[in-house]
Scaffold this active site. Structure first.
Site, PDB file in Angstrom:
ATOM      1  N   VAL A  90       0.830  -1.214   0.000  1.00 28.10           N
ATOM      2  CA  VAL A  90       0.000   0.000   0.000  1.00 28.10           C
ATOM      3  C   VAL A  90       0.861   1.260   0.000  1.00 28.10           C
ATOM      4  O   VAL A  90       0.355   2.369   0.177  1.00 28.10           O
ATOM      5  CB  VAL A  90      -0.950   0.007   1.231  1.00 28.10           C
ATOM      6  CG1 VAL A  90      -1.951  -1.130   1.132  1.00 28.10           C
ATOM      7  CG2 VAL A  90      -0.176  -0.075   2.546  1.00 28.10           C
ATOM      8  N   HIS A 105      -4.757  -4.415  -2.233  1.00 26.68           N
ATOM      9  CA  HIS A 105      -4.995  -4.095  -0.823  1.00 26.68           C
ATOM     10  C   HIS A 105      -5.168  -2.602  -0.582  1.00 26.68           C
ATOM     11  O   HIS A 105      -5.063  -2.141   0.549  1.00 26.68           O
ATOM     12  CB  HIS A 105      -3.852  -4.641   0.047  1.00 26.68           C
ATOM     13  CG  HIS A 105      -3.867  -6.135   0.165  1.00 26.68           C
ATOM     14  ND1 HIS A 105      -2.803  -6.858   0.673  1.00 26.68           N
ATOM     15  CD2 HIS A 105      -4.804  -7.057  -0.165  1.00 26.68           C
ATOM     16  CE1 HIS A 105      -3.091  -8.151   0.649  1.00 26.68           C
ATOM     17  NE2 HIS A 105      -4.298  -8.281   0.142  1.00 26.68           N
ATOM     18  N   CYS A 113     -14.740   6.778   2.585  1.00 31.89           N
ATOM     19  CA  CYS A 113     -15.831   7.048   3.521  1.00 31.89           C
ATOM     20  C   CYS A 113     -16.553   5.747   3.829  1.00 31.89           C
ATOM     21  O   CYS A 113     -17.093   5.106   2.919  1.00 31.89           O
ATOM     22  CB  CYS A 113     -16.809   8.072   2.951  1.00 31.89           C
ATOM     23  SG  CYS A 113     -18.191   8.412   4.065  1.00 31.89           S
TER      24      CYS A 113
END
Length: 228
Positions: A90, A105, A113
């Protein structure tokens, strides 16, 4: 046309100073995975989770690609066929090196959100008070896949595995599914398979060949062999 599909894991970025969650003394060693990398942990203590990912985001923003990232970017540019990079990482270092990657990932640079599903670029420091630009709720979370959640782009990844001619796994432990099953999917589709890792893994026997050693040495050597 030849098609190479490459899966990369945390071992690729270790030499850029980004530790894996199995390293002693790193960020992960200071927390239980259940507390900082699960939906349940986020529900229990969002402030702790945000502090943890802010620290990771800052660390990743300061990290630089290493020779292995650079070699994969060169392979993507120069190979005569198609090169598809799928990453469990990431940290965004593939992009910093000039590659395009499928982030199964998610990414530290993204915010999500939890209420309305809107995605946006994460501020360096996120807190439980960070508001969603779309619905204005204070339900922002890192746009990363936690344990117990389904990775992103699985249908697209399955399509790539089904028609690749060569599958490579680099710097991944082979302990986390579904990524650990990719080598079997590629083999069933008739692809040759190779593992490049610091040491053998539980899945090493499933690969046709392997190169053992630091990523900054074995990945550039392997790329050079492919490019001739």
């Amino acid at each position: 046309m030849d098609k190479i599909v490459i899966l990369t894991g945390a071992g690729l970025s270790a030499e850029s100073g980004l530790g894996t969650f199995r390293d002693e003394g790193g960020l992960w060693a200071q927390h239980r995975i259940e507390d900082v990398a699960t939906p349940e942990g986020y529900a229990r203590d969002p402030a702790l989770v945000h502090r943890f990912y802010t620290a990771r985001r800052i660390q990743a923003s300061e990290a630089r690609p290493n020779a292995a990232h650079d070699a994969l970017a060169r392979l993507q540019r120069a190979f005569g066929g198609e090169v598809v990079l799928i990453t469990q990482n990431v940290d965004g270092l593939h992009e910093k090196a000039g590659s395009e990657a499928i982030h199964m990932h998610g990414t530290l640079a993204g915010a999500l959100c939890a209420a309305c599903g809107h995605r946006w670029t994460a501020p360096l420091d996120m807190t439980p008070d960070t508001a969603c630009p779309a619905c204005h709720g204070t339900t922002a979370r890192p746009d990363v896949v936690w344990f117990g959640e389904m990775p992103y782009f699985m249908e697209e990844i399955a399509d790539h595995l089904a028609d690749c001619t060569l599958f490579a796994a680099i710097g991944t432990s082979g302990q986390v599914y579904p990524a650990a099953g990719f080598v079997q999917e590629a083999r069933q589709a008739g692809a040759q398979t190779i593992e490049l890792n610091l040491e053998p893994t539980d899945l090493s026997r499933l690969f046709h060949s392997r190169r053992i050693g630091p990523a900054t040495r074995v990945v550039p050597e392997w790329v050079a062999s492919l490019l001739g």
